[in-house]
Each structure stands twice: as C-alpha cells, then as structure tokens.
Design an enzyme around this catalytic site. Sequence first.
Site, PDB file in Angstrom:
ATOM      1  N   GLU A  99     -10.897  -0.325 -21.365  1.00 64.40           N
ATOM      2  CA  GLU A  99     -11.177   0.595 -22.471  1.00 64.40           C
ATOM      3  C   GLU A  99     -10.027   0.736 -23.460  1.00 64.40           C
ATOM      4  O   GLU A  99      -8.856   0.843 -23.078  1.00 64.40           O
ATOM      5  CB  GLU A  99     -11.530   1.977 -21.910  1.00 64.40           C
ATOM      6  N   THR A 159     -19.269   2.207 -25.356  1.00 65.93           N
ATOM      7  CA  THR A 159     -19.419   3.272 -24.372  1.00 65.93           C
ATOM      8  C   THR A 159     -19.610   4.625 -25.049  1.00 65.93           C
ATOM      9  O   THR A 159     -19.647   4.720 -26.274  1.00 65.93           O
ATOM     10  CB  THR A 159     -18.183   3.285 -23.440  1.00 65.93           C
ATOM     11  N   PHE A 181     -25.079   6.769 -21.384  1.00 64.54           N
ATOM     12  CA  PHE A 181     -24.625   7.644 -20.307  1.00 64.54           C
ATOM     13  C   PHE A 181     -25.768   8.530 -19.805  1.00 64.54           C
ATOM     14  O   PHE A 181     -25.985   9.621 -20.309  1.00 64.54           O
ATOM     15  CB  PHE A 181     -23.456   8.505 -20.789  1.00 64.54           C
TER      16      PHE A 181
END
Length: 390
Positions: A99, A159, A181
């Site tokens: 990330e 993400t 998510f």
Amino acid sequence: MASLLEQLSAMTVVVADTGDLEAIRRFTPRDATTNPSLILAAAQIPAYQSLIDEALRCSRKLIGENAPVEDVVHEALDEISVIFGKEILKIVPGRVSTEVDARLSFDTEATIAKGRKLIRLYNDAGISHDRVLIKIASTWEGIKAAEVLEKEGIHCNLTLLFGFGQAVACAEAGVTLISPFVGRILDWYKADTGRDFYPGPEDPGVLSVTRIFNYFKTYGYKTEVMGASFRNIDEIVELAGCDLLTISPKLLDQLRESDALLTRKLDGSNPVSSEEQIHVDRDRFDELMHADRMATDKLGEGIKGFSKAIETLEQQLAHRLAELEGGAAFRHAVQEIFMLNDMNGDGSITRDEWLGSDAVFDALDQDHDGRLTPEDVRQGFGAALTLATA
C-alpha cells in the site's frame, strides 16, 4: 465432503488478508494483501523484529549517518512494506499487494512517485512487476494516479472502495483490481439504521460487490473484483464465484472447519445486470460520491484510520531506531536511573522512591499504575532520544 475453504478455492481465488507470515504459511493462498494496520500489527510480533531492524539499518545507510530520524523513518516505511512483501512472496505463488502511504490519497503526483519507488525497490530485489499490486485509495486523485501507473506496466489494487461510482471510475481507468470493503459497508448500515443483523443475501456490502461484479462482466471490463473486509463467513459464502476474495486468518479458519455445501453465487460468464452503462468523469464522480453518504463517510474514515496506523508505526520505528543507535549508552542510562531510584531493589520505582519531578514520573508512567518498570523507562528514554536527534 470438502471444506468450505476448499470448495471456495475451486471457484474463487482466495487471498490472505494479513501481514502475519505464519498465518500465510498455514493457509497457502495464491495471493496476499497488506495494509498499514496489518503491517503495524505484524510489527508487534517479536519474531519479525529482525525484519524491522533490517529496514531501519538499510534506511539509515541509504539516507546517511547524519540524516534526521524523521527522514530515516520515512524511508524505513517503504523498506518495511517491501521487506514484508518479499517474505510473503517466498510463500505465495502469486501476488502481494503493497500500500501507498494513505496520507498521499489526495495527491496524484506523490502517489505516482511512491508507486514507482515501491516497484523499484521490488525490482532491485529481483521481483518482477507482475508479482506486485500497488494499493491506492479510491479517491479521484488515487484513481488518476493508478491510470498513469497501469500505462507504465505497474499493476494497481484500488482499495477503500465503497461506492459504485468509485468502482466504475476504476474500471474506466484500466486498473488491474479493486477491493470493495464488504464488512465496512455493513458496519455503516448497521450504525445508520440501528438494525443489528442482516442475513447474507440482504447484506449491503454483499449487494454492493454483487452489483459491481455483474456490471463489470456485463460490459466487458477487465478489472478484477476482490471482495475484502469481511465480518462473517455468510458474506463470503454469498460472494462465492467472485474473481478474488481476501480473507482474514480468523475467517479462513472458520471456512476450513466447515463442511457445508457451497453454491456458486456469482458467475462471470453469465452476469446478471440490467443497468445501463455509464461514464464517470470528475464531475460525475463527485456527484455520485455526494449522493452516497455511506461511501463518502467510509472513504474518509478509512484514509484517516490507515494514516493513524502509519503515524503509530512511525513512532515505534523512531523509538526502535533510538534503541539501535543509542546502543550501550541507552541501556546504561536506564540502569543508572534504577540504581539511583529503586531504593528497595525490587525492580520497580514507586512515586515515593522517585527523586525527580512528578511531571517526569507521570510522563514515564504511561500505564498510570504508580510504578516505573525498566520497560517504562526504556520507552520514555527512547522517545526523548528520538526528539533530541530529530
């Protein structure tokens, strides 16, 4: 009867959502994902201290002997991410997601630069582009950064994705993979409605990923969908057939222990979608996000949470660097304090024994139990040394 995990693996790529190397070894997934919170958790495991120390020493050598602690720690964050990624890639046959600093989420150019740097660090270690996904928050700026990186052959995992507009923008940008998510969407709806329970087929997170998956397959987008952030195995069961699912060790255990029959719920060769195709430019993206209170709330919350995890990790790295570079003098200072203040020799210092000011005692007594242990003093001196050298 095969376990749920075995059945799921036959129709969906199972990814381990953890930075714990031992957990990855137990489940032998194809891919693995990390994020700042997972790296922070992994950094607390004593067995991984050598990896942390390796990153700090490497960063100090790279940045320079006289460089400020802050600069060394910033460099070490990238080194740690890649070091954990390299260790993960020794275990999994596929890809690892690494990330970008969440604090760069609204800075396209900085995100591009960081993505290039992370790939260069992997390449320098002999790891090719195709084994790494650069994780970037699904802000408009992050999506535009991913679009540039993808054109350079750097594959991205977008993400903190909660809304349909984010997903479509990612697909139009040609990103390799998105991570909606699921569990965090459920969390928001439970808090907003006061409803305690949603069965799997009604779960808002499940419905969101199902909609995105079917839309992508209907209109031929190549972007893969990887459901993430699960709260229970019912959510996972309802998404059987999704391109990928990234799952925590706790839920992987539950899937492995169950032998219930699993039915495919998503089929890329036979998608079910009646939605018209849309185009998402900046104005449309902002419009869709403004209309989706959940997506807006959770995106901001996620960036804030990941940023906090990075800041906490930075503090711990600064303390560890102080220990490594303070060496014998650091340990001697702690011993001297105990020689002077531990009047009864029981290995701790009470406020009555303490010869210094109450303010210093309170600063060192982080757990507020009225006594100082050697660890309390080491922690306090580490912070002080860090500040002194910054």
